[in-house]
Scaffold this motif. Structure first.
Motif, PDB file in Angstrom:
ATOM      1  N   PHE A  43       0.839  -1.206   0.000  1.00  0.00           N
ATOM      2  CA  PHE A  43       0.000   0.000   0.000  1.00  0.00           C
ATOM      3  C   PHE A  43       0.869   1.249   0.000  1.00  0.00           C
ATOM      4  O   PHE A  43       1.727   1.407   0.846  1.00  0.00           O
ATOM      5  CB  PHE A  43      -0.943   0.013   1.205  1.00  0.00           C
ATOM      6  CG  PHE A  43      -1.546   1.378   1.465  1.00  0.00           C
ATOM      7  CD1 PHE A  43      -2.228   2.047   0.457  1.00  0.00           C
ATOM      8  CD2 PHE A  43      -1.422   1.993   2.700  1.00  0.00           C
ATOM      9  CE1 PHE A  43      -2.757   3.309   0.672  1.00  0.00           C
ATOM     10  CE2 PHE A  43      -1.949   3.257   2.931  1.00  0.00           C
ATOM     11  CZ  PHE A  43      -2.616   3.916   1.906  1.00  0.00           C
ATOM     12  N   ALA A  45       0.681   5.188   0.292  1.00  0.00           N
ATOM     13  CA  ALA A  45      -0.113   6.372   0.647  1.00  0.00           C
ATOM     14  C   ALA A  45       0.303   7.566  -0.204  1.00  0.00           C
ATOM     15  O   ALA A  45       1.325   7.525  -0.894  1.00  0.00           O
ATOM     16  CB  ALA A  45       0.079   6.694   2.127  1.00  0.00           C
ATOM     17  N   ASP A  46      -0.486   8.623  -0.164  1.00  0.00           N
ATOM     18  CA  ASP A  46      -0.144   9.823  -0.926  1.00  0.00           C
ATOM     19  C   ASP A  46      -0.819  11.032  -0.281  1.00  0.00           C
ATOM     20  O   ASP A  46      -1.994  10.970   0.063  1.00  0.00           O
ATOM     21  CB  ASP A  46      -0.640   9.674  -2.371  1.00  0.00           C
ATOM     22  CG  ASP A  46       0.023  10.671  -3.303  1.00  0.00           C
ATOM     23  OD1 ASP A  46       1.091  11.208  -2.944  1.00  0.00           O
ATOM     24  OD2 ASP A  46      -0.515  10.912  -4.392  1.00  0.00           O
ATOM     25  N   HIS A  47      -0.057  12.101  -0.126  1.00  0.00           N
ATOM     26  CA  HIS A  47      -0.610  13.276   0.567  1.00  0.00           C
ATOM     27  C   HIS A  47      -0.564  14.567  -0.250  1.00  0.00           C
ATOM     28  O   HIS A  47      -0.992  15.604   0.216  1.00  0.00           O
ATOM     29  CB  HIS A  47       0.074  13.458   1.924  1.00  0.00           C
ATOM     30  CG  HIS A  47      -0.204  12.304   2.840  1.00  0.00           C
ATOM     31  ND1 HIS A  47       0.566  11.154   2.862  1.00  0.00           N
ATOM     32  CD2 HIS A  47      -1.202  12.071   3.710  1.00  0.00           C
ATOM     33  CE1 HIS A  47       0.063  10.300   3.717  1.00  0.00           C
ATOM     34  NE2 HIS A  47      -1.013  10.818   4.248  1.00  0.00           N
ATOM     35  N   THR A 121      -8.298  13.562   0.993  1.00  0.00           N
ATOM     36  CA  THR A 121      -7.032  14.243   1.308  1.00  0.00           C
ATOM     37  C   THR A 121      -7.119  15.017   2.617  1.00  0.00           C
ATOM     38  O   THR A 121      -7.836  16.003   2.750  1.00  0.00           O
ATOM     39  CB  THR A 121      -6.534  15.161   0.175  1.00  0.00           C
ATOM     40  OG1 THR A 121      -6.330  14.326  -0.978  1.00  0.00           O
ATOM     41  CG2 THR A 121      -5.205  15.827   0.511  1.00  0.00           C
ATOM     42  N   SER A 122      -6.337  14.491   3.583  1.00  0.00           N
ATOM     43  CA  SER A 122      -6.405  15.071   4.923  1.00  0.00           C
ATOM     44  C   SER A 122      -5.468  16.283   5.074  1.00  0.00           C
ATOM     45  O   SER A 122      -5.687  17.108   5.945  1.00  0.00           O
ATOM     46  CB  SER A 122      -6.081  13.996   5.960  1.00  0.00           C
ATOM     47  OG  SER A 122      -4.991  13.199   5.543  1.00  0.00           O
ATOM     48  N   GLY A 211     -11.434   6.716   5.706  1.00  0.00           N
ATOM     49  CA  GLY A 211     -12.052   7.773   6.524  1.00  0.00           C
ATOM     50  C   GLY A 211     -12.501   7.225   7.872  1.00  0.00           C
ATOM     51  O   GLY A 211     -12.774   6.044   8.021  1.00  0.00           O
ATOM     52  N   ALA A 212     -12.562   8.093   8.861  1.00  0.00           N
ATOM     53  CA  ALA A 212     -12.925   7.660  10.209  1.00  0.00           C
ATOM     54  C   ALA A 212     -14.127   8.430  10.754  1.00  0.00           C
ATOM     55  O   ALA A 212     -14.801   7.980  11.665  1.00  0.00           O
ATOM     56  CB  ALA A 212     -11.738   7.863  11.138  1.00  0.00           C
ATOM     57  N   SER A 213     -14.401   9.619  10.196  1.00  0.00           N
ATOM     58  CA  SER A 213     -15.506  10.455  10.669  1.00  0.00           C
ATOM     59  C   SER A 213     -16.832   9.797  10.278  1.00  0.00           C
ATOM     60  O   SER A 213     -16.850   8.791   9.567  1.00  0.00           O
ATOM     61  CB  SER A 213     -15.408  11.823   9.986  1.00  0.00           C
ATOM     62  OG  SER A 213     -15.417  11.633   8.572  1.00  0.00           O
ATOM     63  N   PHE A 228      -9.108   0.866   5.746  1.00  0.00           N
ATOM     64  CA  PHE A 228      -7.911   1.040   6.568  1.00  0.00           C
ATOM     65  C   PHE A 228      -8.297   1.925   7.743  1.00  0.00           C
ATOM     66  O   PHE A 228      -8.873   2.994   7.543  1.00  0.00           O
ATOM     67  CB  PHE A 228      -6.803   1.744   5.778  1.00  0.00           C
ATOM     68  CG  PHE A 228      -6.294   0.970   4.588  1.00  0.00           C
ATOM     69  CD1 PHE A 228      -6.608  -0.363   4.396  1.00  0.00           C
ATOM     70  CD2 PHE A 228      -5.464   1.594   3.665  1.00  0.00           C
ATOM     71  CE1 PHE A 228      -6.125  -1.066   3.296  1.00  0.00           C
ATOM     72  CE2 PHE A 228      -4.969   0.893   2.568  1.00  0.00           C
ATOM     73  CZ  PHE A 228      -5.298  -0.439   2.385  1.00  0.00           C
ATOM     74  N   THR A 229      -7.969   1.493   8.949  1.00  0.00           N
ATOM     75  CA  THR A 229      -8.372   2.278  10.113  1.00  0.00           C
ATOM     76  C   THR A 229      -7.162   2.591  10.987  1.00  0.00           C
ATOM     77  O   THR A 229      -6.082   2.049  10.776  1.00  0.00           O
ATOM     78  CB  THR A 229      -9.411   1.525  10.968  1.00  0.00           C
ATOM     79  OG1 THR A 229      -8.754   0.436  11.612  1.00  0.00           O
ATOM     80  CG2 THR A 229     -10.546   1.009  10.121  1.00  0.00           C
ATOM     81  N   ALA A 263      -4.277  -0.197  10.951  1.00  0.00           N
ATOM     82  CA  ALA A 263      -2.836  -0.050  10.767  1.00  0.00           C
ATOM     83  C   ALA A 263      -2.156  -0.473  12.067  1.00  0.00           C
ATOM     84  O   ALA A 263      -2.561  -0.063  13.148  1.00  0.00           O
ATOM     85  CB  ALA A 263      -2.510   1.397  10.442  1.00  0.00           C
TER      86      ALA A 263
HETATM   87  C1  LIG Z   1      -3.964   3.351   7.130  1.00  0.00           C
HETATM   88  C2  LIG Z   1      -4.379   4.728   6.688  1.00  0.00           C
HETATM   89  C3  LIG Z   1      -3.876   5.242   5.505  1.00  0.00           C
HETATM   90  C4  LIG Z   1      -4.226   6.524   5.071  1.00  0.00           C
HETATM   91  N1  LIG Z   1      -3.691   7.004   3.907  1.00  0.00           N
HETATM   92  C5  LIG Z   1      -3.980   8.264   3.507  1.00  0.00           C
HETATM   93  C6  LIG Z   1      -3.379   8.808   2.336  1.00  0.00           C
HETATM   94  O1  LIG Z   1      -2.613   8.137   1.652  1.00  0.00           O
HETATM   95  N2  LIG Z   1      -3.686  10.086   1.988  1.00  0.00           N
HETATM   96  C7  LIG Z   1      -4.535  10.873   2.733  1.00  0.00           C
HETATM   97  O2  LIG Z   1      -4.765  12.028   2.368  1.00  0.00           O
HETATM   98  N3  LIG Z   1      -5.112  10.389   3.857  1.00  0.00           N
HETATM   99  C8  LIG Z   1      -4.837   9.118   4.264  1.00  0.00           C
HETATM  100  N4  LIG Z   1      -5.409   8.626   5.413  1.00  0.00           N
HETATM  101  C9  LIG Z   1      -6.316   9.513   6.185  1.00  0.00           C
HETATM  102  C10 LIG Z   1      -7.776   9.202   5.907  1.00  0.00           C
HETATM  103  O3  LIG Z   1      -8.067   9.304   4.540  1.00  0.00           O
HETATM  104  C11 LIG Z   1      -8.718  10.118   6.676  1.00  0.00           C
HETATM  105  O4  LIG Z   1      -8.610  11.432   6.226  1.00  0.00           O
HETATM  106  C12 LIG Z   1      -8.460  10.129   8.147  1.00  0.00           C
HETATM  107  O5  LIG Z   1      -8.475   8.792   8.595  1.00  0.00           O
HETATM  108  C13 LIG Z   1      -9.490  10.978   8.894  1.00  0.00           C
HETATM  109  O6  LIG Z   1     -10.792  10.569   8.628  1.00  0.00           O
HETATM  110  P1  LIG Z   1     -11.911  11.574   8.122  1.00  0.00           P
HETATM  111  O7  LIG Z   1     -11.388  12.208   6.854  1.00  0.00           O
HETATM  112  O8  LIG Z   1     -13.122  10.720   7.867  1.00  0.00           O
HETATM  113  O9  LIG Z   1     -12.099  12.587   9.213  1.00  0.00           O
HETATM  114  C14 LIG Z   1      -5.090   7.333   5.859  1.00  0.00           C
HETATM  115  C15 LIG Z   1      -5.596   6.808   7.054  1.00  0.00           C
HETATM  116  C16 LIG Z   1      -5.255   5.538   7.478  1.00  0.00           C
HETATM  117  C17 LIG Z   1      -5.818   5.035   8.766  1.00  0.00           C
END
Ligand SMILES: Cc1cc2nc3c(=O)[nH]c(=O)nc-3n(C[C@H](O)[C@H](O)[C@H](O)COP(=O)(O)O)c2cc1C
Length: 436
Positions: A43, A45-47, A121-122, A211-213, A228-229, A263
């Motif tokens: 996996f 990730a990308d930001h 995208t966080s 996402g977690a929200s 993914f949590t 994770a």
């Molecule tokens: C294992 C894992 C990987 C994630 N990978 C990315 C990522 O690559 N890019 C990103 O912008 N956010 C990533 N996130 C953040 C989530 O997309 C999400 O924004 C964050 O969990 C908060 O949740 P919400 O946006 O529902 O508030 C990741 C989160 C987890 C738990």
């Protein structure tokens, strides 16, 4: 993998490969090791921006830069055969036509091993790299993400699986009856289609959500096949699992068609003490300036004024920062009796779910999560590379196999088949049966 470890001290660990995130030979070796151990996927990730932290913190970290995911995963597709290749694709800063074609291409190139981690995208700094001044509002991001998903999956369904006849005799390359023009005009997106790429091998690359929200959970329940949590404890894991699977049932989806994976940071030793010592050594390699910046962010208060070698002060002024993040930091310091320095170094390294112990204690913990509806699998994060990966593969994987908790051979050819997920029907055409 990110593409190397998430821990900011990892590149300084003895035996580490400090340039691994831009050294393809190393990345190839990691991917091939994962495949020998029968991992589902790599996996990435990308930001879309360097992490939004103060430069004083960032300048000590190898995680600040990494390859663009598709370029790397396409290269890794050529040196692996079974390993899934999952990339993050943003619904806020990308266009659905781009996203649909990149994942479709990766799925064809890898013979059915692609997965799309749908994120909104966080990192707010990403907006500044895409001609915007502000990050789109959270709820709005998720509403756009839902429409984006419909468009991308609709584009993947542009062609019936048997659209390409390629009949040299008659000269007919494809059957125009088996081509669908999406013609999408919605609130956020307008895309005509069709996609200029044949339907992906898997029908659709595996849909992943992180996402977690509340909005994140709901989008996952409606669309995700893997989630993914980031829960740090089993109770929170069970709550999330029960909630998202119940939402799935409400959305008329089978519970089994989504795999929830926290994770998990894993440090393996011959004894529990040795594993703890490895972690302590690793955490001590997080540079103090970077560590203290992480602690300040968690507390919402400048921690650089605290005495580094004493416990956290009893009273820390309240702030507008994340309340749960602050509480977690304070509890961690109390539970493990950490000094300010140790707490900062823990937060600057990795502060989420960690399993630190022997092959047996780690397998016990995983078994407890797996057998009590807290998760269906794990995103394993290696503490340092290559040692942490090799330890996990040589010690923990055989123990999990011995207990019947992990595969000895890949079940199928595609990522879907290995994860036990059905091949989605084409919404516009009859399709051949899933994973037949
Ligand atoms: C294992 C894992 C990987 C994630 N990978 C990315 C990522 O690559 N890019 C990103 O912008 N956010 C990533 N996130 C953040 C989530 O997309 C999400 O924004 C964050 O969990 C908060 O949740 P919400 O946006 O529902 O508030 C990741 C989160 C987890 C738990």
């Amino acid at each position: 993998m990110r593409p190397t470890t998430i821990h900011t001290g990892a590149w300084r660990y003895p035996g580490a490969l400090p340039d691994a995130n831009f050294n393809f030979a190393h990345l190839k070796r990691f991917a091939q090791t994962l495949e020998r151990a029968k991992f589902d996927a790599f996996f990435m990730a990308d930001h879309l921006a360097v992490l939004n932290m103060p430069l004083d913190a960032l300048k000590h970290s190898h995680t600040v830069t990494s390859f663009e995911p598709f370029t790397l995963l396409s290269a890794l597709a050529m040196v692996t055969e079974h390993l899934g290749l999952v990339a993050t694709g943003s619904t806020t800063f990308d266009a659905p036509y781009h996203v649909a074609r990149r994942f479709a291409s990766l799925d064809h190139l890898s013979a059915g091993r692609a997965g799309w981690n749908i994120v909104t995208t966080s990192n707010p700094d990403a907006a500044l790299n895409f001609g915007m001044t502000d990050h789109m509002e959270h709820g709005e991001r998720y509403r756009r993400a839902r429409e984006f998903y419909d468009v991308v999956t609709g584009l993947w369904d542009s062609w019936a699986d048997d659209a390409f006849i390629r009949d040299a005799e008659s000269g007919l390359y494809f059957d125009p009856e088996k081509l669908h023009v999406l013609d999408h005009k919605g609130k956020y997106l307008s895309v005509r289609g069709p996609l200029n790429i044949a339907r992906p091998i898997q029908g659709w690359p595996v849909i992943v959500q992180a996402g977690a929200s509340d909005s994140g959970r709901q989008l996952a329940a409606e669309t995700a096949e893997a989630v993914f949590t980031a829960q740090s404890g089993i109770a929170a894991g069970r709550e999330f699992y029960a909630d998202v699977k119940a939402r799935m049932e409400k959305a008329r989806r089978a519970r089994d068609h989504m795999k929830i994976m926290p994770a998990c940071f894993v440090v393996v030793g011959d004894t529990v003490e040795e594993a703890r010592a490895k972690r302590a050594r690793l955490d001590s390699l997080v540079h103090y300036d970077s560590a203290i910046a992480s602690l300040s962010i968690a507390l919402g208060h400048d921690a650089s004024r605290f005495d580094p070698d004493r416990p956290l002060p009893e009273k820390i002024p309240e702030s507008n920062a994340s309340k749960s993040g602050r509480q977690r930091a304070i509890e961690l310091a109390q539970q493990e009796k950490l000094t300010v320095r140790q707490l900062a170094q823990r937060l600057g390294g990795y502060s989420g779910l960690a399993m630190v112990g022997t092959r047996a204690t780690i397998a016990d913990e995983m078994e407890e999560w797996l057998s009590s509806e807290a998760c269906d699998g794990f995103i394993i994060m290696f503490p340092y590379l290559p040692g942490g990966l090799d330890d996990f593969v040589e010690q923990v994987v055989p123990e999990l196999q011995r207990r019947g908790l992990f595969r000895r051979e890949y079940e199928g050819k595609t990522l879907r088949e290995n994860l036990g997920l059905p091949r989605p029907a084409n919404r516009f055409f009859e399709t051949r049966k899933a994973s037949a």
